[in-house]
Design an enzyme around this catalytic site. Structure first.
Site, PDB file in Angstrom:
ATOM      1  N   ILE A  49       0.921  -1.231   0.064  1.00 23.34           N
ATOM      2  CA  ILE A  49      -0.043  -0.129   0.119  1.00 23.34           C
ATOM      3  C   ILE A  49       1.065   1.250  -0.036  1.00 23.34           C
ATOM      4  O   ILE A  49       1.526   1.643   1.015  1.00 23.34           O
ATOM      5  CB  ILE A  49      -0.932  -0.192   1.269  1.00 23.34           C
ATOM      6  CG1 ILE A  49      -1.675  -1.262   1.485  1.00 23.34           C
ATOM      7  CG2 ILE A  49      -1.788   1.104   1.150  1.00 23.34           C
ATOM      8  CD1 ILE A  49      -2.732  -1.620   0.398  1.00 23.34           C
ATOM      9  N   PRO A  50       1.010   1.872  -1.104  1.00 21.45           N
ATOM     10  CA  PRO A  50       2.368   2.747  -1.244  1.00 21.45           C
ATOM     11  C   PRO A  50       1.921   4.137  -0.720  1.00 21.45           C
ATOM     12  O   PRO A  50       1.886   5.329  -1.419  1.00 21.45           O
ATOM     13  CB  PRO A  50       2.453   2.903  -2.780  1.00 21.45           C
ATOM     14  CG  PRO A  50       0.899   2.693  -3.237  1.00 21.45           C
ATOM     15  CD  PRO A  50       0.412   1.649  -2.384  1.00 21.45           C
ATOM     16  N   CYS A  51       2.108   4.203   0.557  1.00 20.21           N
ATOM     17  CA  CYS A  51       1.737   5.654   1.402  1.00 20.21           C
ATOM     18  C   CYS A  51       2.935   6.661   1.098  1.00 20.21           C
ATOM     19  O   CYS A  51       2.755   7.746   1.192  1.00 20.21           O
ATOM     20  CB  CYS A  51       1.461   5.330   2.899  1.00 20.21           C
ATOM     21  SG  CYS A  51       2.734   4.451   3.611  1.00 20.21           S
ATOM     22  N   HIS A  52       4.002   6.024   0.589  1.00 23.03           N
ATOM     23  CA  HIS A  52       5.389   6.836   0.430  1.00 23.03           C
ATOM     24  C   HIS A  52       5.012   7.572  -0.879  1.00 23.03           C
ATOM     25  O   HIS A  52       5.662   8.581  -0.911  1.00 23.03           O
ATOM     26  CB  HIS A  52       6.454   5.736   0.093  1.00 23.03           C
ATOM     27  CG  HIS A  52       6.460   4.936  -1.116  1.00 23.03           C
ATOM     28  ND1 HIS A  52       5.691   3.836  -1.104  1.00 23.03           N
ATOM     29  CD2 HIS A  52       6.844   5.095  -2.293  1.00 23.03           C
ATOM     30  CE1 HIS A  52       5.865   3.198  -2.269  1.00 23.03           C
ATOM     31  NE2 HIS A  52       6.579   4.182  -2.972  1.00 23.03           N
TER      32      HIS A  52
END
Length: 187
Positions: A155-158
């Site tokens: 889950i690419p919160c970056h």
């Protein structure tokens, strides 16, 4: 069909917030391009991918995220998962093939779905995400959902940055966030 399915491959198992899990969680510690990381899996799928500098801190953070679960070190059993996570770090366009055990509230899951729609190499602001959800006043809640994400890379919160374009906080360190974004921009 769950909309998270298309973005991450195998259908994820959606459950209530992490504190509701009362089962065994198997975990292993790996080393990769971004340093140490912990990978954990329930019987339903990957439930955590976390970066850190200290193995004990990572294990403590896992236990804190799943206080009712029994956490079991399973280095050998999770070797394939560690290898796959290293592949994702090296090639950002690669997707994990294993199902995810995604916790969180309904709102957090909505935010995480929006994050999955940000392609590798691109970014969005917290405000952008709030607007996509039709909740323009929920910027802080979006930031909170990003901070609650235990599935780094999956889950690419970056990929979420401040409105002014600056890189803001990241649960696992701003330097890791910068490294992930630079790697994706070069891919």
């Amino acid at each position: 069909m769950n909309t998270l399915h298309n973005a991450i491959g195998p259908a994820p198992y959606l459950r209530q917030p992490q504190t509701a899990v009362e089962e065994e969680i198997h975990y292993a510690i790996g080393n990769g391009l971004l340093g140490k990381f912990l990978a954990a899996r329930t019987s339903h799928g990957i439930c955590a991918i976390m970066f850190g500098d200290d193995e004990e801190v990572l294990v403590t953070e896992l236990a804190r995220g799943f206080p009712k679960a029994k956490c079991i070190l399973s280095d050998h059993a999770l070797q394939e998962l560690l290898t796959e996570i290293n592949t994702v770090m090296a090639w950002p366009e690669y997707r994990l093939s294993q199902p995810l055990d995604i916790g969180g509230t309904s709102f957090q899951q909505q935010v995480w779905q929006a994050l999955l729609e940000i392609p590798a190499g691109a970014t969005a602001s917290y405000q952008d995400i709030a607007n996509r959800l039709g909740k323009p006043d929920a910027v802080r809640a979006v930031a909170g959902a990003c901070a609650a994400n235990l599935l780094a890379l999956a889950i690419p919160c970056h990929r979420v940055i401040r409105q002014d374009g600056d890189i803001s906080g990241y649960r696992w360190g701003v330097q890791r966030k910068q490294a992930l974004l630079q790697r994706e921009a070069q891919a």
